[in-house]
Design a protein around this motif. Structure first.
Motif, PDB file in Angstrom:
ATOM      1  N   TYR A  52       0.820  -1.212   0.000  1.00 53.33           N
ATOM      2  CA  TYR A  52       0.000   0.000   0.000  1.00 53.33           C
ATOM      3  C   TYR A  52       0.859   1.270   0.000  1.00 53.33           C
ATOM      4  CZ  TYR A  52       0.848   0.778   5.024  1.00 53.33           C
ATOM      5  OH  TYR A  52       1.425   1.032   6.228  1.00 53.33           O
ATOM      6  N   GLN A  53       2.087   1.190   0.520  1.00 48.89           N
ATOM      7  CA  GLN A  53       2.951   2.368   0.549  1.00 48.89           C
ATOM      8  C   GLN A  53       3.438   2.773  -0.840  1.00 48.89           C
ATOM      9  OE1 GLN A  53       5.855   0.759   3.310  1.00 48.89           O
ATOM     10  NE2 GLN A  53       5.077   2.079   4.964  1.00 48.89           N
ATOM     11  N   TYR A  54       3.320   1.855  -1.814  1.00 45.23           N
ATOM     12  CA  TYR A  54       3.811   2.125  -3.165  1.00 45.23           C
ATOM     13  C   TYR A  54       2.667   2.296  -4.168  1.00 45.23           C
ATOM     14  CZ  TYR A  54       7.927   0.242  -0.859  1.00 45.23           C
ATOM     15  OH  TYR A  54       8.957   0.017   0.036  1.00 45.23           O
ATOM     16  N   ALA A  55       1.437   2.421  -3.668  1.00 48.37           N
ATOM     17  CA  ALA A  55       0.285   2.524  -4.564  1.00 48.37           C
ATOM     18  C   ALA A  55       0.325   3.788  -5.398  1.00 48.37           C
ATOM     19  CB  ALA A  55      -1.005   2.478  -3.744  1.00 48.37           C
ATOM     20  N   GLN A  56       0.718   4.900  -4.799  1.00 51.32           N
ATOM     21  CA  GLN A  56       0.780   6.151  -5.529  1.00 51.32           C
ATOM     22  C   GLN A  56       1.922   6.153  -6.540  1.00 51.32           C
ATOM     23  OE1 GLN A  56      -1.247   8.750  -5.582  1.00 51.32           O
ATOM     24  NE2 GLN A  56       0.050   9.832  -7.061  1.00 51.32           N
ATOM     25  N   ASN A  62      -5.049   6.820  -5.462  1.00 55.89           N
ATOM     26  CA  ASN A  62      -5.228   7.696  -4.309  1.00 55.89           C
ATOM     27  C   ASN A  62      -6.096   7.069  -3.215  1.00 55.89           C
ATOM     28  OD1 ASN A  62      -3.716   9.831  -5.468  1.00 55.89           O
ATOM     29  ND2 ASN A  62      -5.484  10.427  -6.724  1.00 55.89           N
ATOM     30  N   LYS A  63      -7.086   6.259  -3.624  1.00 58.25           N
ATOM     31  CA  LYS A  63      -7.967   5.615  -2.654  1.00 58.25           C
ATOM     32  C   LYS A  63      -7.332   4.291  -2.219  1.00 58.25           C
ATOM     33  CE  LYS A  63     -12.202   7.692  -4.478  1.00 58.25           C
ATOM     34  NZ  LYS A  63     -13.561   7.420  -5.035  1.00 58.25           N
ATOM     35  N   VAL A  64      -6.630   4.357  -1.103  1.00 54.15           N
ATOM     36  CA  VAL A  64      -5.866   3.199  -0.632  1.00 54.15           C
ATOM     37  C   VAL A  64      -6.226   2.926   0.822  1.00 54.15           C
ATOM     38  CG1 VAL A  64      -3.561   2.259  -0.250  1.00 54.15           C
ATOM     39  CG2 VAL A  64      -3.971   3.778  -2.195  1.00 54.15           C
ATOM     40  N   ILE A  65      -6.424   1.649   1.141  1.00 53.75           N
ATOM     41  CA  ILE A  65      -6.657   1.236   2.530  1.00 53.75           C
ATOM     42  C   ILE A  65      -5.303   1.105   3.211  1.00 53.75           C
ATOM     43  CG2 ILE A  65      -7.590  -0.561   4.027  1.00 53.75           C
ATOM     44  CD1 ILE A  65      -9.536  -1.271   1.781  1.00 53.75           C
ATOM     45  N   THR A  66      -5.101   1.873   4.265  1.00 52.20           N
ATOM     46  CA  THR A  66      -3.798   1.901   4.934  1.00 52.20           C
ATOM     47  C   THR A  66      -3.810   1.229   6.300  1.00 52.20           C
ATOM     48  OG1 THR A  66      -4.296   4.075   5.889  1.00 52.20           O
ATOM     49  CG2 THR A  66      -3.172   4.025   3.745  1.00 52.20           C
ATOM     50  N   GLU A 158       7.422  -3.285  -7.411  1.00 51.95           N
ATOM     51  CA  GLU A 158       7.671  -2.920  -8.804  1.00 51.95           C
ATOM     52  C   GLU A 158       7.314  -4.076  -9.743  1.00 51.95           C
ATOM     53  OE1 GLU A 158      11.457  -1.803 -11.751  1.00 51.95           O
ATOM     54  OE2 GLU A 158      11.743  -1.943  -9.576  1.00 51.95           O
ATOM     55  N   GLY A 159       7.673  -5.301  -9.330  1.00 53.13           N
ATOM     56  CA  GLY A 159       7.348  -6.465 -10.155  1.00 53.13           C
ATOM     57  C   GLY A 159       5.849  -6.685 -10.264  1.00 53.13           C
ATOM     58  N   ALA A 160       5.122  -6.501  -9.149  1.00 50.78           N
ATOM     59  CA  ALA A 160       3.669  -6.672  -9.178  1.00 50.78           C
ATOM     60  C   ALA A 160       3.017  -5.618 -10.069  1.00 50.78           C
ATOM     61  CB  ALA A 160       3.108  -6.596  -7.756  1.00 50.78           C
ATOM     62  N   ALA A 161       3.533  -4.368 -10.005  1.00 49.02           N
ATOM     63  CA  ALA A 161       2.978  -3.309 -10.843  1.00 49.02           C
ATOM     64  C   ALA A 161       3.211  -3.599 -12.324  1.00 49.02           C
ATOM     65  CB  ALA A 161       3.606  -1.970 -10.453  1.00 49.02           C
ATOM     66  N   LYS A 162       4.398  -4.100 -12.672  1.00 49.28           N
ATOM     67  CA  LYS A 162       4.675  -4.451 -14.068  1.00 49.28           C
ATOM     68  C   LYS A 162       3.757  -5.566 -14.559  1.00 49.28           C
ATOM     69  CE  LYS A 162       9.501  -2.928 -14.376  1.00 49.28           C
ATOM     70  NZ  LYS A 162      10.889  -3.313 -14.671  1.00 49.28           N
ATOM     71  N   GLN A 163       3.457  -6.504 -13.658  1.00 46.92           N
ATOM     72  CA  GLN A 163       2.564  -7.597 -14.041  1.00 46.92           C
ATOM     73  C   GLN A 163       1.150  -7.066 -14.302  1.00 46.92           C
ATOM     74  OE1 GLN A 163       3.562 -10.535 -14.681  1.00 46.92           O
ATOM     75  NE2 GLN A 163       1.630 -11.632 -14.943  1.00 46.92           N
ATOM     76  N   LEU A 205      -3.076  -5.771  -3.725  1.00 45.55           N
ATOM     77  CA  LEU A 205      -1.814  -5.693  -2.985  1.00 45.55           C
ATOM     78  C   LEU A 205      -1.395  -4.238  -2.746  1.00 45.55           C
ATOM     79  CD1 LEU A 205       0.217  -8.494  -4.798  1.00 45.55           C
ATOM     80  CD2 LEU A 205      -0.748  -8.601  -2.501  1.00 45.55           C
ATOM     81  N   PHE A 206      -1.912  -3.338  -3.576  1.00 48.44           N
ATOM     82  CA  PHE A 206      -1.591  -1.917  -3.436  1.00 48.44           C
ATOM     83  C   PHE A 206      -2.742  -1.149  -2.764  1.00 48.44           C
ATOM     84  CE2 PHE A 206       0.980  -3.448  -6.936  1.00 48.44           C
ATOM     85  CZ  PHE A 206       2.212  -2.846  -6.727  1.00 48.44           C
ATOM     86  N   THR A 207      -3.961  -1.369  -3.245  1.00 51.29           N
ATOM     87  CA  THR A 207      -5.095  -0.572  -2.764  1.00 51.29           C
ATOM     88  C   THR A 207      -5.766  -1.164  -1.535  1.00 51.29           C
ATOM     89  OG1 THR A 207      -6.612  -1.738  -4.259  1.00 51.29           O
ATOM     90  CG2 THR A 207      -5.538   0.255  -5.092  1.00 51.29           C
TER      91      THR A 207
END
Length: 334
Positions: A52-56, A62-66, A158-163, A205-207
């Motif tokens: 969640y810290q890398y969602a932005q 912007n709408k992320v559960i922290t 970074e790997g999850a975002a690329k996927q 995994l991000f939001t």
């Protein structure tokens, strides 16, 4: 006529007891109304994702559960009336003036009249089901060895975002037809569905993930007196519906108001056959400090007027006396 101050639960359609002179007598009860209150709540569980810290940074989200969070919300409140034997209005009967009549009660010993047998109602108790709009999935990430072996959380994010972007590119290629081996028939729809699910799983995994569950609980309410803002239950953000004396939740109150008893002048001195009730209406309101969830009226025989069915009300041709076992009201003499 002898009044019994305790409840005798019937084994069959008729109940017998022995009075002080050793004679057998029938026992019956007049009804009282008990309310069955079904409260349906929506439980929402919010769980932050591992990245969640890398969602932005990677998804511009912007709408992320922290942080983990549980909330409950009342969806509906349904109230149903149920008749139960009233121990304060239970009587014994030594005999009937009209020998062609016999007292009739239901399976709970509540009076239904004379020669008025009713069929047993078959009711099935259905356990409320919980429904959920999300499902648990595997924690194994579909990443290449380069990212799975990384000791840095940022590298794995970074790997999850690329996927995620790779799945989006593949979906766009399918929808635009810009591929060589285009799937045929249902294979196209199935492939797109799998891609959507995989993208949602990686995006969570991000939001973060939100799980919504519907729960229903039944609360019994036996009104014994007029009440204003009586706490029925409390709603806790940790445990949901809790007892009225559990201060961990916010209160939900019930208001009960009943009409006055009818004034009936009974100058009839003839022998009493049995008793029935002239019930009163009562209004029920359920609310908290923000919303009103239910309002409605029900018949309450326990607050009504008890009247005698006298011998002179019957004739030699009387075949049946009908009394409502839900309200205790005299419906007719046939």
């Amino acid at each position: 006529m002898l009044k019994i101050k305790y409840l005798i639960v019937p084994i069959s359609a008729f109940v017998f007891c022995t009075n002080t002179v050793g004679q057998s007598s029938l026992v019956y009860s007049l009804p009282k109304t008990v309310l069955k209150i079904n409260v349906t709540v929506e439980k929402t569980v919010e769980t932050p994702g591992d990245f969640y810290q890398y969602a932005q940074r990677y998804l511009a989200a912007n709408k992320v559960i922290t942080a983990e969070k549980i909330t409950y919300r009342i969806i509906s409140v349904d109230v149903f009336a149920k008749a139960e034997p009233n121990p304060e209005q239970t009587y014994s009967l030594n005999g009937l003036a009209n020998k062609n009549l016999s007292i009739s009660v239901d399976e709970n010993g509540i009076l239904t009249g004379l020669n008025n047998l009713i069929e047993k109602e078959k009711t099935e108790k259905i356990k409320p089901k919980e429904s959920c709009i999300t499902q648990q999935t595997s924690d194994l990430l579909p990443l290449t060895e380069e990212y799975m072996m990384a000791s840095s959380t940022a590298k794995m994010a970074e790997g999850a975002a690329k996927q995620i972007y790779h799945i989006r590119d593949g979906r766009m290629s399918l929808l635009s037809g810009d591929i060589n081996n285009f799937p045929q028939g249902n294979a196209m729809g199935e492939l797109l569905e799998r891609m959507d699910k995989e993208e949602q799983r990686l995006t969570e995994l991000f939001t973060g993930k939100k799980t919504v569950t519907i729960e229903t609980k039944t609360i019994d309410f036996d009104p014994t007196q007029i009440s204003v803002n009586q706490i029925l239950f409390r709603l806790s953000n940790v445990n949901g519906i809790v007892a009225a004396d559990d201060l961990s939740g916010s209160p939900v109150s019930i208001n009960f108001a009943a009409e006055s008893k009818s004034q009936v002048n009974n100058t009839n001195k003839s022998a009493v056959i049995l008793y029935y009730v002239l019930p009163v209406k009562g209004k029920i309101t359920i609310n908290d400090n923000k919303s009103q969830y239910f309002t409605g009226e029900f018949a309450f025989p326990q607050f009504g007027t008890v009247l005698p069915l006298s011998e002179n009300m019957l004739t030699k041709n009387t075949k049946r006396v009908v009394i409502d076992n839900q309200t205790g009201r005299l419906l007719g003499i046939e």
